[in-house]
Design a protein around this motif. Structure first.
Motif, mmCIF file in Angstrom:
data_model
loop_
_atom_site.group_PDB
_atom_site.id
_atom_site.type_symbol
_atom_site.label_atom_id
_atom_site.label_comp_id
_atom_site.label_asym_id
_atom_site.label_seq_id
_atom_site.Cartn_x
_atom_site.Cartn_y
_atom_site.Cartn_z
ATOM 1 N N PHE A 268 83.172 -22.002 -9.728
ATOM 2 C CA PHE A 268 82.612 -21.845 -8.389
ATOM 3 C C PHE A 268 81.093 -21.937 -8.460
ATOM 4 C CE2 PHE A 268 80.577 -19.223 -5.155
ATOM 5 C CZ PHE A 268 81.166 -19.681 -3.995
ATOM 6 N N SER A 269 80.512 -22.676 -7.528
ATOM 7 C CA SER A 269 79.064 -22.738 -7.400
ATOM 8 C C SER A 269 78.725 -23.082 -5.960
ATOM 9 C CB SER A 269 78.481 -23.796 -8.342
ATOM 10 O OG SER A 269 77.076 -23.818 -8.234
ATOM 11 N N LYS A 270 77.802 -22.345 -5.387
ATOM 12 C CA LYS A 270 77.382 -22.580 -4.010
ATOM 13 C C LYS A 270 75.897 -22.257 -3.913
ATOM 14 C CE LYS A 270 78.413 -21.319 0.765
ATOM 15 N NZ LYS A 270 79.286 -20.542 1.646
ATOM 16 N N ILE A 271 75.176 -23.059 -3.143
ATOM 17 C CA ILE A 271 73.757 -22.798 -2.917
ATOM 18 C C ILE A 271 73.570 -22.376 -1.468
ATOM 19 C CG2 ILE A 271 71.444 -23.805 -2.840
ATOM 20 C CD1 ILE A 271 72.281 -25.587 -5.186
ATOM 21 N N VAL A 272 72.888 -21.253 -1.266
ATOM 22 C CA VAL A 272 72.560 -20.766 0.072
ATOM 23 C C VAL A 272 71.044 -20.671 0.182
ATOM 24 C CG1 VAL A 272 74.733 -19.519 0.375
ATOM 25 C CG2 VAL A 272 72.790 -18.343 -0.650
ATOM 26 N N LYS A 273 70.523 -20.697 1.399
ATOM 27 C CA LYS A 273 69.077 -20.603 1.652
ATOM 28 C C LYS A 273 68.735 -19.235 2.219
ATOM 29 C CE LYS A 273 67.255 -25.169 2.130
ATOM 30 N NZ LYS A 273 66.440 -25.151 0.929
ATOM 31 N N THR A 274 67.525 -18.784 1.901
ATOM 32 C CA THR A 274 67.052 -17.531 2.478
ATOM 33 C C THR A 274 66.514 -17.785 3.889
ATOM 34 O OG1 THR A 274 64.856 -17.827 1.503
ATOM 35 C CG2 THR A 274 66.436 -16.528 0.241
ATOM 36 N N ASP A 275 66.605 -16.758 4.733
ATOM 37 C CA ASP A 275 66.070 -16.856 6.089
ATOM 38 C C ASP A 275 64.583 -16.464 6.095
ATOM 39 O OD1 ASP A 275 65.960 -14.048 5.993
ATOM 40 O OD2 ASP A 275 67.689 -13.773 7.308
ATOM 41 N N ALA A 276 64.024 -16.296 7.269
ATOM 42 C CA ALA A 276 62.592 -15.975 7.402
ATOM 43 C C ALA A 276 62.228 -14.647 6.740
ATOM 44 C CB ALA A 276 62.199 -15.944 8.872
ATOM 45 N N ASN A 277 63.219 -13.771 6.549
ATOM 46 C CA ASN A 277 62.975 -12.474 5.910
ATOM 47 C C ASN A 277 63.337 -12.471 4.433
ATOM 48 O OD1 ASN A 277 62.142 -11.217 8.357
ATOM 49 N ND2 ASN A 277 64.287 -11.204 8.984
ATOM 50 N N GLY A 278 63.620 -13.673 3.865
ATOM 51 C CA GLY A 278 63.989 -13.770 2.460
ATOM 52 C C GLY A 278 65.429 -13.383 2.171
ATOM 53 N N HIS A 279 66.207 -13.124 3.226
ATOM 54 C CA HIS A 279 67.589 -12.652 3.097
ATOM 55 C C HIS A 279 68.554 -13.820 2.928
ATOM 56 C CE1 HIS A 279 71.424 -11.022 4.864
ATOM 57 N NE2 HIS A 279 71.113 -10.077 4.002
ATOM 58 N N TYR A 280 69.534 -13.670 2.031
ATOM 59 C CA TYR A 280 70.595 -14.665 1.877
ATOM 60 C C TYR A 280 71.944 -13.973 1.911
ATOM 61 C CZ TYR A 280 70.951 -13.086 -2.963
ATOM 62 O OH TYR A 280 71.121 -12.317 -4.081
ATOM 63 N N VAL A 281 72.973 -14.738 2.310
ATOM 64 C CA VAL A 281 74.336 -14.218 2.409
ATOM 65 C C VAL A 281 75.301 -15.289 1.912
ATOM 66 C CG1 VAL A 281 76.162 -13.397 3.962
ATOM 67 C CG2 VAL A 281 73.790 -12.795 4.415
ATOM 68 N N CYS A 282 76.268 -14.884 1.119
ATOM 69 C CA CYS A 282 77.364 -15.759 0.699
ATOM 70 C C CYS A 282 78.635 -14.942 0.893
ATOM 71 C CB CYS A 282 77.187 -16.181 -0.756
ATOM 72 S SG CYS A 282 78.409 -17.375 -1.316
ATOM 73 N N ASP A 283 79.471 -15.361 1.842
ATOM 74 C CA ASP A 283 80.657 -14.555 2.150
ATOM 75 C C ASP A 283 81.937 -15.267 1.740
ATOM 76 O OD1 ASP A 283 80.709 -16.503 4.078
ATOM 77 O OD2 ASP A 283 80.508 -15.156 5.759
ATOM 78 N N GLY A 284 83.065 -14.581 1.913
ATOM 79 C CA GLY A 284 84.368 -15.139 1.583
ATOM 80 C C GLY A 284 84.613 -15.256 0.087
ATOM 81 N N LEU A 285 83.980 -14.419 -0.703
ATOM 82 C CA LEU A 285 84.110 -14.498 -2.155
ATOM 83 C C LEU A 285 85.343 -13.748 -2.638
ATOM 84 C CD1 LEU A 285 80.373 -13.844 -3.064
ATOM 85 C CD2 LEU A 285 81.559 -16.048 -2.948
ATOM 86 N N GLY A 286 86.042 -14.349 -3.570
ATOM 87 C CA GLY A 286 87.218 -13.722 -4.159
ATOM 88 C C GLY A 286 86.848 -12.845 -5.337
ATOM 89 N N VAL A 287 87.875 -12.317 -5.994
ATOM 90 C CA VAL A 287 87.674 -11.434 -7.133
ATOM 91 C C VAL A 287 87.101 -12.236 -8.299
ATOM 92 C CG1 VAL A 287 88.823 -9.936 -8.803
ATOM 93 C CG2 VAL A 287 89.563 -9.948 -6.417
ATOM 94 N N ALA A 288 85.916 -11.876 -8.754
ATOM 95 C CA ALA A 288 85.247 -12.560 -9.855
ATOM 96 C C ALA A 288 83.934 -11.859 -10.163
ATOM 97 C CB ALA A 288 84.973 -14.020 -9.500
ATOM 98 N N THR A 289 83.286 -12.283 -11.223
ATOM 99 C CA THR A 289 81.932 -11.868 -11.536
ATOM 100 C C THR A 289 81.013 -13.003 -11.122
ATOM 101 O OG1 THR A 289 82.642 -10.497 -13.392
ATOM 102 C CG2 THR A 289 80.341 -11.195 -13.377
ATOM 103 N N TYR A 290 79.994 -12.697 -10.321
ATOM 104 C CA TYR A 290 79.092 -13.707 -9.776
ATOM 105 C C TYR A 290 77.681 -13.519 -10.305
ATOM 106 C CZ TYR A 290 82.807 -14.731 -6.520
ATOM 107 O OH TYR A 290 84.014 -15.096 -5.990
ATOM 108 N N LYS A 291 76.999 -14.628 -10.463
ATOM 109 C CA LYS A 291 75.598 -14.611 -10.868
ATOM 110 C C LYS A 291 74.802 -15.292 -9.758
ATOM 111 C CE LYS A 291 74.102 -17.524 -14.017
ATOM 112 N NZ LYS A 291 73.774 -18.191 -15.279
ATOM 113 N N ALA A 292 73.728 -14.655 -9.308
ATOM 114 C CA ALA A 292 72.849 -15.231 -8.293
ATOM 115 C C ALA A 292 71.516 -15.557 -8.949
ATOM 116 C CB ALA A 292 72.641 -14.243 -7.146
#
Length: 88
Positions: A55-79
């Motif tokens: 799994f790999s997905k790229i998301v962008k931060t908003d004006a406040n530097g905030h990012y969100v990646c949803d719908g994630l299944g059971v796993a260990t993730y690295k950001a």
């Protein structure tokens, strides 16, 4: 639209500023966070790569530097914050 040119010291700081491991235990979950520069200011429009096995997905931060990646299944993730040097 104005382009922001980041100094090399800031680029190197951002590369190492966000390397976090997350574990999702059950169901689907949301991984979210904030990317900040070395002075603590949020970084708008930064790319954050979310990775796990197969799994790999790229998301962008908003004006406040905030990012969100949803719908994630059971796993260990690295950001990881991705920084592309810009030349004038």
């Amino acid at each position: 639209m104005n382009k922001i040119i980041l100094p090399k010291s800031l680029i190197l700081s951002l590369v190492g500023s966000l390397l976090v491991i997350f574990t999702v235990w059950a169901g689907t979950s949301v991984l979210e966070g904030v990317v900040k520069d070395p002075t603590g200011r949020p970084v708008k429009g930064a790319d954050v790569r979310i990775e796990a096995k197969n799994f790999s997905k790229i998301v962008k931060t908003d004006a406040n530097g905030h990012y969100v990646c949803d719908g994630l299944g059971v796993a260990t993730y690295k950001a990881t914050t991705l920084v592309t040097p810009r030349h004038s």
